[in-house]
Design a protein around this motif. Structure first.
Motif, PDB file in Angstrom:
ATOM      1  N   SER A 160      -1.175  -8.264 -17.712  1.00 30.95           N
ATOM      2  CA  SER A 160      -2.580  -8.159 -17.313  1.00 30.95           C
ATOM      3  C   SER A 160      -3.422  -7.670 -18.494  1.00 30.95           C
ATOM      4  N   LYS A 168      -2.261  -4.675 -10.249  1.00 26.58           N
ATOM      5  CA  LYS A 168      -0.801  -4.421 -10.283  1.00 26.58           C
ATOM      6  C   LYS A 168      -0.228  -4.394  -8.872  1.00 26.58           C
ATOM      7  N   VAL A 184       4.983  -6.607 -13.743  1.00 34.58           N
ATOM      8  CA  VAL A 184       3.586  -6.547 -14.193  1.00 34.58           C
ATOM      9  C   VAL A 184       3.511  -5.603 -15.383  1.00 34.58           C
ATOM     10  N   THR A 185       2.985  -6.123 -16.487  1.00 34.99           N
ATOM     11  CA  THR A 185       2.758  -5.265 -17.653  1.00 34.99           C
ATOM     12  C   THR A 185       1.254  -5.083 -17.794  1.00 34.99           C
ATOM     13  N   GLU A 186       0.836  -3.846 -17.965  1.00 36.22           N
ATOM     14  CA  GLU A 186      -0.590  -3.585 -18.155  1.00 36.22           C
ATOM     15  C   GLU A 186      -0.784  -2.813 -19.456  1.00 36.22           C
ATOM     16  N   ASN A 192      -0.140   5.020 -10.103  1.00 39.38           N
ATOM     17  CA  ASN A 192       1.155   4.443  -9.701  1.00 39.38           C
ATOM     18  C   ASN A 192       1.533   4.787  -8.262  1.00 39.38           C
ATOM     19  N   THR A 207       9.983   1.602 -12.814  1.00 41.66           N
ATOM     20  CA  THR A 207       8.816   1.838 -13.667  1.00 41.66           C
ATOM     21  C   THR A 207       9.239   2.706 -14.832  1.00 41.66           C
ATOM     22  N   THR A 223       5.269  -1.279 -17.810  1.00 39.23           N
ATOM     23  CA  THR A 223       5.706  -2.358 -16.925  1.00 39.23           C
ATOM     24  C   THR A 223       6.255  -1.803 -15.624  1.00 39.23           C
TER      25      THR A 223
END
Ligand code: S3P
Length: 442
Positions: A160, A168, A184-186, A192, A207, A223
């Protein structure tokens, strides 16, 4: 709503339950087998929109006030609603529910109020479509109303561009139903709560762990991964007080001479506690007491005393951890000595209002020296603030920010559209006044 400087704020306060956690408890409880018991649920309009959406999909939810019982239908137990789903003003409802709806065996249309219909949905439509979802923006403008035709989904690894917990979480929720692992990598870690709570409900989520409330947030991308689930299980969820609501009392305590406020049972998850770091960098007298609950969501009591604040710089990895507190931080900076720079905060433009433009407009009306920048603002603090007519643009966080700022300004402040605080903090004004009345000042 008319407010003026009434004098010091003193006493103890418990803020309402965390909005993000309340939404998730209803959503995950609805998808779980068995009953989920939610204590400290936020009875704000946004979270009530989430309850109403799941009730329309056949979930039995007993809202008893402080306790909400969600009698889940299991992962595959949602039913096609008979009407459009109305997400009200809530971006969290709209975006997270889209991830769930993408994988159901029915079609649904969802929409919300005028603000929601302007907020960008491409950020979820694009990754969910890559997973195989069939989502159409009915007006073709990448905003709600959305028509979602439920279908089979594939696991993907999505990178993202924005650090957004809503994006996410939408992807992770769709990943519960996908045919493989979803990642999902931000760019920076966003809140969280989904990862923590999905684990609690029995999902397989991994995570990069953040261990202590004051640990440094990731600066290199982060991620989250989820495996397809066969079942989630109802849980007891204790919702901590919302740090985003506590923010107004933290700021009031710091800004108004003679104040001392103890805010009890506030969530201090390290992906949400950026405000505390910024306050300390500004010279705040702020103490965390009774730090507890490290297993689920960490909480503490926060003691604040009036402090001589000075300017600071706020940008980079800390931004997602205080994104909703930036309006209050900007106002604190206006009352502080020296310059504050807020950067990397372009996301503020796509919140319930354009919070950069709206903060600049209203702080300027109160006499502050503020310049809008591409991704934030520069505030040259220390100019005397005076009362003004504030346009909240029906954004709850703007209304609350200026109710507090009015406590440091000479003369009368009028907040237009003040009732919008119902979105996240229905009793906000009473509680603000209560801290003043306790001392007999009002
Ligand atoms: C939220 C995430 C944040 C935040 C919002 C609540 C959530 O939005 O601003 O108030 O509950 O996931 P973004 O994901 O758009 O940053």
């Amino acid at each position: 709503m008319e407010l003026k400087k009434w004098g010091p704020l003193r006493g103890e306060i418990t803020v309402p339950g965390d909005k993000s956690i309340s939404h998730r408890a209803v959503m995950f409880g609805s998808l779980a087998k068995g009953t989920t018991e939610i204590h400290g649920f936020l009875q704000g309009a946004d979270c009530l929109s989430t309850i109403s959406c799941f009730e329309k999909m056949g979930v039995s939810i007993e809202n008893k006030g402080d306790v909400v019982l969600v009698h889940g239908n299991g992962l595959h137990g949602l039913k096609k609603p008979e009407t459009i789903l109305d997400c009200g003003n809530s971006g969290t409802t709209t975006r997270l529910i889209s991830g769930i709806l993408s994988a159901q065996d029915f079609d649904v249309t969802l929409t919300g109020d005028a603000s929601i219909q302007k907020r960008p949905m491409k950020r979820i439509m694009e990754p969910l479509s890559r997973m195989g979802a069939d989502i159409t923006s009915i007006r073709g403008n990448d905003c709600a109303p959305l028509l979602i035709r439920g279908t089979k989904l594939h696991g993907i690894h999505y990178t993202s561009k924005v650090a957004s917990a809503q994006v996410k979480s939408a992807i992770l929720l769709a990943g519960l139903y996908a045919d493989g692992i979803t990642q999902v990598t931000e760019p920076f870690v966003s809140r969280n709560h989904s990862e923590r709570m999905l684990k609690l409900f029995g999902a397989s989520v991994s995570t990069e762990e953040i261990e202590a409330w004051d640990s440094v947030v990731s600066t290199e991308g982060t991620t989250a991964s989820i495996s397809p689930a066969t079942q989630l299980y109802g849980q007891k969820v204790m919702v901590p007080g919302d740090i985003s609501s506590a923010a107004y009392f933290i700021a009031a305590g710091l800004m108004v001479p003679g104040s001392e406020i103890l805010i009890k049972n506030v969530g201090i998850n390290p992906t949400r506690d950026g405000l505390l770091h910024v306050c300390r960098a500004m010279g705040a007298d702020l103490t965390l007491l009774n730090v507890r609950g490290q297993e689920g969501e960490p909480t503490a009591d926060i003691l604040v005393r009036h402090s001589a604040l000075h300017g600071t710089t706020v940008g980079g990895a800390i931004i997602p951890t205080l994104i909703d507190e930036l309006p209050m931080i900007a106002a604190m900076a206006a009352a502080a000595e020296g310059e504050t720079r807020i950067c990397d905060a372009g996301e503020l433009k796509v919140k319930e209002s354009n919070r950069i433009a709206v903060m600049v407009e209203n702080l300027t009306a109160m006499g502050a020296d503020v310049t809008e920048t591409e991704d934030g603002m520069i505030i040259r603090g220390g100019k005397p603030l005076h009362g003004a007519v504030i346009n909240s643009h029906l954004d709850h966080r703007i209304a609350m920010t200026f109710a507090v700022t009015a406590q440091c300004a000479e003369g009368l402040t009028t907040i237009q559209g003040a009732d919008c605080v119902n979105i996240s903090y229905p009793r906000f004004y009473e509680e603000l006044m209560g801290l003043i009345q306790k001392r007999g000042v009002c």
